[in-house]
Write a protein that holds these residues in place. Structure first.
Motif, mmCIF file in Angstrom:
data_model
loop_
_atom_site.group_PDB
_atom_site.id
_atom_site.type_symbol
_atom_site.label_atom_id
_atom_site.label_comp_id
_atom_site.label_asym_id
_atom_site.label_seq_id
_atom_site.Cartn_x
_atom_site.Cartn_y
_atom_site.Cartn_z
ATOM 1 N N PRO A 74 17.532 3.327 32.144
ATOM 2 C CA PRO A 74 16.229 3.985 31.722
ATOM 3 C C PRO A 74 16.417 5.217 31.623
ATOM 4 O O PRO A 74 17.406 5.803 32.309
ATOM 5 N N ASP A 75 15.351 5.786 30.990
ATOM 6 C CA ASP A 75 15.423 7.377 30.802
ATOM 7 C C ASP A 75 15.702 8.296 32.078
ATOM 8 O O ASP A 75 16.348 9.177 32.008
ATOM 9 N N HIS A 76 14.827 8.023 33.115
ATOM 10 C CA HIS A 76 14.843 8.771 34.260
ATOM 11 C C HIS A 76 16.435 8.604 34.905
ATOM 12 O O HIS A 76 16.696 9.733 35.389
ATOM 13 N N LEU B 56 19.052 8.621 33.001
ATOM 14 C CA LEU B 56 19.926 9.740 32.107
ATOM 15 C C LEU B 56 19.646 11.194 32.334
ATOM 16 O O LEU B 56 20.481 11.930 32.654
ATOM 17 N N LEU B 57 18.369 11.218 32.601
ATOM 18 C CA LEU B 57 18.134 12.472 32.938
ATOM 19 C C LEU B 57 18.465 12.918 34.562
ATOM 20 O O LEU B 57 18.863 14.125 34.616
ATOM 21 N N ARG B 58 18.403 12.022 35.498
ATOM 22 C CA ARG B 58 19.289 12.241 36.862
ATOM 23 C C ARG B 58 20.513 12.619 36.624
ATOM 24 O O ARG B 58 20.965 13.660 37.177
ATOM 25 N N ILE B 59 21.170 11.795 35.901
ATOM 26 C CA ILE B 59 22.564 12.152 35.837
ATOM 27 C C ILE B 59 22.947 13.510 34.993
ATOM 28 O O ILE B 59 23.887 14.299 35.849
ATOM 29 N N ALA B 60 22.310 13.573 34.122
ATOM 30 C CA ALA B 60 22.414 15.254 33.381
ATOM 31 C C ALA B 60 21.989 16.223 34.438
ATOM 32 O O ALA B 60 22.847 17.109 34.424
#
Lengths: 116, 116
Positions: free
Chosen positions: A100-102, A104-108
């Motif tokens: 999920p998008d979140h 990917l955001l968290r990993i970034a």
DNA sequence: AAATATGTGTAGTATATAGTACACATGACA
DNA sequence: TGTCATGTGTACTATATACTACACATATTT
């Protein structure tokens, strides 16, 4: 929505406030013939090269990666990164396909705060 | 090492144990003219299409992503994944550019064990 | 009303991509 | 020693990509 439709829509929006955003003037600033930009916007021809798409993104204040994606392309700088470590990136990106998008955001974010 | 050199080297290695790995026979199995494969291996022409590179990878038991990378390409399935969420993936991949290998491996593992 | 700007139709071009087809000299092998 | 397979040189070809150049009818501006 196609690449051309998207460009036309956003250029027209800017044009309504500033007549420097006519097909002719934008075409001149990004360095193509007006007839060509017209055809691009109407989907009469395929989207232009990455370089022209970047110029267009700059001109219209849009995200180059998004415009490139709409044009069916992926930025060459991203391709370069992947090509340097193909196995690692190929594996990772395929893993992330369904994340999920979140996530990917968290990993970034985690990577940015770099604590490995 | 170029794409062609790499292919030649690995094909020759297999050929030394099994004469079914001649230029002609491999060319036939991957569906190209022998002269064309010969030229590819000697760098006389650019690497072939993604489809032929995949066939070659299968034939030689190599990783398709690695061969594609050597050919200056990125698998279209990865491009597809990126193009569906260009901002998230572009940002993330650029973040990961300078991350060490073990960080990429750890992220891939974490995602596989999916706990978000 | 005249001049200027605008969008677009038609036609054409240069370069890259992705190969095929055939011939030929050399080498292996039965 | 004749046959068959091998690698490769030369010459094309078809399709895609990325545009240009010019002309023209229709707004818009002065």
């Amino acid at each position: 929505m196609t690449f051309g439709e998207y460009i036309r829509e956003h250029r027209e929006a800017l044009k309504s406030e500033d007549r420097r955003f006519s097909v002719r003037q934008v075409a001149q600033r990004i360095g193509v013939e007006p007839a060509y930009l017209s055809k691009i916007e109407r989907g009469d021809v395929a989207p232009p090269s990455e370089a022209k798409i970047r110029a267009l993104a700059e001109e219209l204040g849009e995200d180059p990666d998004v415009l490139l994606a709409m044009a069916g392309k992926v930025s060459t700088d991203l391709q370069e990164i992947i090509r340097k470590r193909p196995q690692l990136f190929a594996d990772l990106i395929r893993q992330l396909k369904s994340a999920p998008d979140h996530a990917l955001l968290r990993i970034a974010r985690d990577v940015r705060d770099g604590d490995w």
